[in-house]
Design a protein around this motif. Structure first.
Motif: not given
Length: 304
Positions: A38-42, A137-138, A233-235, A259-260
């Motif tokens: 959930l965190k990564v997708n947010m 995320a993908q 990092v996620a971006s 964010r998150s």
């Protein structure tokens, strides 16, 4: 005191700490995989996944319950490797720096030890983190760790595994420094002002209770400090930006911190608490003392 110190500065001690850190980190991170998804997708798709409840509902509706466990192999093996290095090397560097910085403030030893250990821990974690974030995320990228590794190598080479190393270090080194120093000071504070007894005079259950309270404080403070780098990092791993500067600009300064953040604190606080609990439980089973220095104990031993 001297006998106890000698026992703690042996290869067996450092090895047991590394094994305990590996087991505690791997199991706790595995348990919180749904929250991490959930965190990564947010972070990566903030418009579509704008809150914890909406993220959960959308993922369940579009991809089913299995989506919440996507990337679990990357978390288990990656954070196991990180935990082994983080805890084992922290204990090693704490002993080494204590011998070098004899008359220095203990907080300096905690900060240097945790920062040094975290560099090695993140080099070990980075390839696993690259696969984990992409898989979460993908959905079409790969099913998991074992098919994700060759696919990422074929498309981006070695660079793809370490694309996020700098922001990962920027996230985890401050987190580790704050986490370990907060834990050490919290343990000292709890024994001196709440328990008001020496650590060795307390039962194992009481000692683990102190470990859990100090661990929760350490995780909560650390999660706030490291949240901006976690968003970067996620971006970067999901190619939302091609460089660190562009990622920061695209996310926005305010969003870096907010964010998150609620779900990150929800994830990290309990996770770090469980890590310290499992870590110290394994140390106890191995005949070692629980973690954390207590200044009053040290003074008492010296006086004796």
């Amino acid at each position: 005191m001297e006998r106890r110190t000698c026992e703690e500065l042996t290869p067996r001690y450092y090895g047991l700490c590394a094994i305990a850190g590996m087991f505690s980190a791997a199991t706790t991170h595995l348990a919180i995989t749904p929250l991490d998804v959930l965190k990564v997708n947010m972070q990566v798709h903030p418009i579509k996944y704008y809150s914890i409840s909406s993220s959960f509902t959308t993922l369940m509706k579009e991809q089913g319950p299995s989506a919440l466990w996507r990337g679990w192999t990357g978390k288990f093996f990656g954070y196991g490797a990180q935990g082994g290095c983080r805890f084992g090397l922290y204990e090693y560097f704490k002993g080494a720096y204590s011998n070098i910085l004899v008359d220095q403030n203990r907080n300096l030893v905690y900060l240097l030890s945790s920062a040094s250990a975290e560099v090695f821990a993140n080099v070990a974690l980075c390839p696993f983190e690259a696969i984990k974030v992409k898989v979460q995320a993908q959905p079409c990228f790969a099913k998991g760790l074992f098919d994700g590794f060759p696919k990422l190598y074929a498309s981006e080479g070695i660079q793809g595994f370490y694309r996020g190393l700098v922001p990962l270090l920027g996230r985890n080194i401050p987190f580790s420094m704050v986490m370990f120093s907060t834990f050490e000071h919290s343990v000292d504070l709890l024994y001196r002002n709440v328990v008001k007894r020496k650590k060795e005079d307390c039962s194992k259950v009481q000692q683990l209770g102190v470990t859990c309270l100090a661990g929760y404080a350490a995780g909560s403070v650390g999660s706030f400090i490291s949240n901006p780098a976690d968003n970067v990092v996620a971006s970067l791993y999901n190619r939302k930006a091609d460089s660190l500067v562009l990622a920061i600009k695209k996310i926005g300064l305010a969003n870096l911190f907010t964010r998150s953040l609620p779900i990150r604190m929800l994830v990290v606080g309990p996770s770090i608490t469980l890590q310290w609990f499992f870590y110290d439980t394994i140390k106890i089973l191995g005949g070692l003392p629980t973690s954390g220095e207590v200044a009053s104990d040290l003074r008492g031993d010296e006086a004796g």
